[in-house]
Design a protein around this motif. Structure first.
Motif, PDB file in Angstrom:
ATOM      1  N   LEU A 190      32.732 -32.744  18.635  1.00 17.62           N
ATOM      2  CA  LEU A 190      31.658 -31.769  18.405  1.00 17.62           C
ATOM      3  C   LEU A 190      31.039 -31.951  17.019  1.00 17.62           C
ATOM      4  O   LEU A 190      29.939 -31.479  16.762  1.00 17.62           O
ATOM      5  CB  LEU A 190      32.234 -30.344  18.539  1.00 17.62           C
ATOM      6  CG  LEU A 190      31.294 -29.149  18.390  1.00 17.62           C
ATOM      7  CD1 LEU A 190      30.203 -29.171  19.474  1.00 17.62           C
ATOM      8  CD2 LEU A 190      32.079 -27.829  18.491  1.00 17.62           C
ATOM      9  N   TYR A 191      31.763 -32.637  16.122  1.00 14.94           N
ATOM     10  CA  TYR A 191      31.327 -32.667  14.724  1.00 14.94           C
ATOM     11  C   TYR A 191      30.596 -33.948  14.362  1.00 14.94           C
ATOM     12  O   TYR A 191      30.929 -35.024  14.849  1.00 14.94           O
ATOM     13  CB  TYR A 191      32.526 -32.379  13.818  1.00 14.94           C
ATOM     14  CG  TYR A 191      33.036 -30.991  14.150  1.00 14.94           C
ATOM     15  CD1 TYR A 191      32.278 -29.876  13.827  1.00 14.94           C
ATOM     16  CD2 TYR A 191      34.192 -30.811  14.903  1.00 14.94           C
ATOM     17  CE1 TYR A 191      32.663 -28.605  14.209  1.00 14.94           C
ATOM     18  CE2 TYR A 191      34.603 -29.542  15.286  1.00 14.94           C
ATOM     19  CZ  TYR A 191      33.827 -28.435  14.935  1.00 14.94           C
ATOM     20  OH  TYR A 191      34.192 -27.177  15.329  1.00 14.94           O
ATOM     21  N   GLY A 192      29.574 -33.782  13.498  1.00 13.69           N
ATOM     22  CA  GLY A 192      28.638 -34.860  13.192  1.00 13.69           C
ATOM     23  C   GLY A 192      29.001 -35.642  11.942  1.00 13.69           C
ATOM     24  O   GLY A 192      30.075 -35.470  11.369  1.00 13.69           O
ATOM     25  N   PRO A 193      28.054 -36.476  11.463  1.00 12.24           N
ATOM     26  CA  PRO A 193      28.375 -37.463  10.425  1.00 12.24           C
ATOM     27  C   PRO A 193      28.379 -36.941   8.993  1.00 12.24           C
ATOM     28  O   PRO A 193      28.957 -37.573   8.114  1.00 12.24           O
ATOM     29  CB  PRO A 193      27.269 -38.506  10.592  1.00 12.24           C
ATOM     30  CG  PRO A 193      26.113 -37.735  11.170  1.00 12.24           C
ATOM     31  CD  PRO A 193      26.712 -36.671  12.027  1.00 12.24           C
ATOM     32  N   ASP A 194      27.722 -35.815   8.711  1.00 11.77           N
ATOM     33  CA  ASP A 194      27.740 -35.342   7.318  1.00 11.77           C
ATOM     34  C   ASP A 194      27.559 -33.823   7.268  1.00 11.77           C
ATOM     35  O   ASP A 194      27.521 -33.168   8.314  1.00 11.77           O
ATOM     36  CB  ASP A 194      26.697 -36.083   6.466  1.00 11.77           C
ATOM     37  CG  ASP A 194      25.262 -35.699   6.808  1.00 11.77           C
ATOM     38  OD1 ASP A 194      25.048 -34.705   7.535  1.00 11.77           O
ATOM     39  OD2 ASP A 194      24.345 -36.388   6.341  1.00 11.77           O
ATOM     40  N   GLY A 195      27.467 -33.298   6.064  1.00  8.63           N
ATOM     41  CA  GLY A 195      27.410 -31.847   5.899  1.00  8.63           C
ATOM     42  C   GLY A 195      26.090 -31.232   6.327  1.00  8.63           C
ATOM     43  O   GLY A 195      25.990 -30.012   6.451  1.00  8.63           O
ATOM     44  N   ILE A 196      25.062 -32.042   6.542  1.00  9.60           N
ATOM     45  CA  ILE A 196      23.787 -31.516   7.050  1.00  9.60           C
ATOM     46  C   ILE A 196      23.804 -31.586   8.583  1.00  9.60           C
ATOM     47  O   ILE A 196      23.695 -30.556   9.258  1.00  9.60           O
ATOM     48  CB  ILE A 196      22.591 -32.295   6.459  1.00  9.60           C
ATOM     49  CG1 ILE A 196      22.557 -32.099   4.943  1.00  9.60           C
ATOM     50  CG2 ILE A 196      21.275 -31.818   7.101  1.00  9.60           C
ATOM     51  CD1 ILE A 196      21.539 -32.951   4.205  1.00  9.60           C
ATOM     52  N   ALA A 197      23.969 -32.777   9.134  1.00  7.38           N
ATOM     53  CA  ALA A 197      24.072 -32.930  10.603  1.00  7.38           C
ATOM     54  C   ALA A 197      25.539 -32.720  10.979  1.00  7.38           C
ATOM     55  O   ALA A 197      26.194 -33.632  11.486  1.00  7.38           O
ATOM     56  CB  ALA A 197      23.587 -34.307  11.014  1.00  7.38           C
TER      57      ALA A 197
END
Ligand SMILES: Cc1cc2nc3c(=O)[nH]c(=O)nc-3n(C[C@H](O)[C@H](O)[C@H](O)COP(=O)(O)OP(=O)(O)OC[C@H]3O[C@@H](n4cnc5c(N)ncnc54)[C@H](O)[C@@H]3O)c2cc1C
Ligand code: SF4
Length: 336
Positions: A190-197
């Motif tokens: 569920l989690y993306g590549p950085d703190g924004i996405a």
């Protein structure tokens, strides 16, 4: 007093309808569940959606079903999850993590789905508009540089969900509903590549259910580090799930760290190290020494980052001792 920016509220009746409204309005729209994270963030102008799609009246996203596996409606409140007798008995780490979020009023309003989708956090970002303007903003909102790591093209805001590490340790999955249909993915994906996405799901997808496998025969726990005993977000979370053979040897082990990176961190090397070993004090110390290495806390949360990294080792050891039935109090203290 900080005030909410103007927005239009649309109450969706089905998850598909919610997804369609989100898709039609693009980046101007966001879903809202309990609003305990979103509304304070909007007051600080960290996000200013023009349309909020309310999930409260959506059919099929409420309730807790513990018949065999555990199925949590995304709109189940954290209090409901933390106090459910079945969850407490059969998935105690889930109940514990939900019960450690923030404070009772926020757990009464905040939902388990919202907790998995909660925004990443950073000391330079979770500030008022005025404060952020005074330092020229940062690239998570309105600026073009990371103030924590100015040479980085990536945002390092921290994944700060208490329940996400536990869900990953237990191998949970989520159902995501989009305008055209639904799909089921592992929480770890569920989690993306950085703190924004920070989420890998499509923005119009609505999380409707969380599926946690039956973990009979596993010992599990969650430990949280924060300055105060209530209200504060985690500056470190440790989820552990271990299954031992009849001979007391580790058959499977899962160790997941929260609040040390932009997404929960799985300590795969430590898990592999433990497999086939007796869960004694020596193996635990060595596993903890491996597990804390992928933690990457930076200077963007409460207390010192070097201390937080050292605490990751200690808290992994404590969590493993807890599930092994060993005392947890005799590990060295670390001063901040
Ligand atoms: C003072 C304070 C202390 C807090 N402490 C903690 C803490 O210790 N630990 C912690 O984990 N959290 C903490 N929180 C954050 C928050 O209260 C919880 O994470 C809560 O579970 C969020 O759920 P919610 O339903 O209120 O989400 P919302 O605020 O409604 O939404 C949060 C985000 O998730 C999205 N979203 C919500 N539901 C869905 C869904 N079903 N599908 C798709 N997207 C969705 C929203 O668009 C938004 O981006 C704290 C907040 C405050 C204000
Ligand atoms: S890590 Fe950098 S870009 Fe991300 S919120 Fe903090 S200062 Fe901004």
């Amino acid at each position: 007093m900080l005030r909410l920016p103007p927005f239009r509220y649309v109450a969706a009746r089905t998850a598909r309808e919610a997804a369609r409204i989100l898709a039609d309005n693009g980046p101007d729209a966001m879903p809202v569940a309990g609003g305990t994270d979103l509304f304070p963030n909007m007051k600080r102008r960290q996000m200013t959606p023009k349309v909020l799609v309310g999930l409260r009246d959506v059919a099929g996203v409420h309730g807790i079903d513990a018949n065999g596996a555990l199925r949590l409606g995304a709109m189940a409140t954290l209090t409901e999850v933390a106090e459910d007798a079945n969850v407490r008995e059969r998935w105690p780490a889930v109940a514990k993590a939900a019960g450690l979020v923030s404070s009772p009023p926020l757990r009464n309003a905040g939902t388990i789905g919202g907790n998995l989708c909660v925004d990443t956090r950073c000391n330079y970002y979770n500030q008022s508009e005025f404060w952020r303007a005074s330092i020229g903003y940062c690239m998570k909102r309105d600026g073009d540089v990371c103030l924590v790591a100015p040479g980085s093209d990536k945002c390092w805001a921290l994944s700060s969900s208490d329940t996400a590490p536990v869900m990953i340790a237990l191998g949970a999955e989520v159902t995501l509903v989009g305008p055209e249909g639904e799909r089921r993915i592992a929480v770890r994906d569920l989690y993306g590549p950085d703190g924004i996405a920070y989420l890998a799901k499509r923005p119009e997808e609505v999380l409707t259910r969380i599926h946690v496998p039956d973990r009979a025969g596993w010992a599990t726990t969650y430990r949280k580090v924060r300055r105060r005993g209530s209200i504060d977000f985690p500056i470190l979370g440790v989820a552990v799930a271990v299954r031992l053979t009849a001979a007391g040897v580790v058959d499977e082990a899962r160790i997941v760290l929260g609040a040390v990176h932009t997404a929960p961190v799985e300590a795969g090397d430590a898990e592999a190290f433990l497999r086939g070993r007796r869960l004694d004090a020596e193996a635990i110390e060595m596993a903890a020494g491996i597990a804390y290495k992928p933690a990457k806390p930076l200077d963007n949360a409460d207390l010192g980052y070097a201390w937080r990294k050292r605490m990751a080792r200690i808290e992994v050891a404590r969590a493993l001792r807890e599930v092994a039935g060993l005392p947890t109090g005799d590990l060295p203290a670390v001063t901040a």
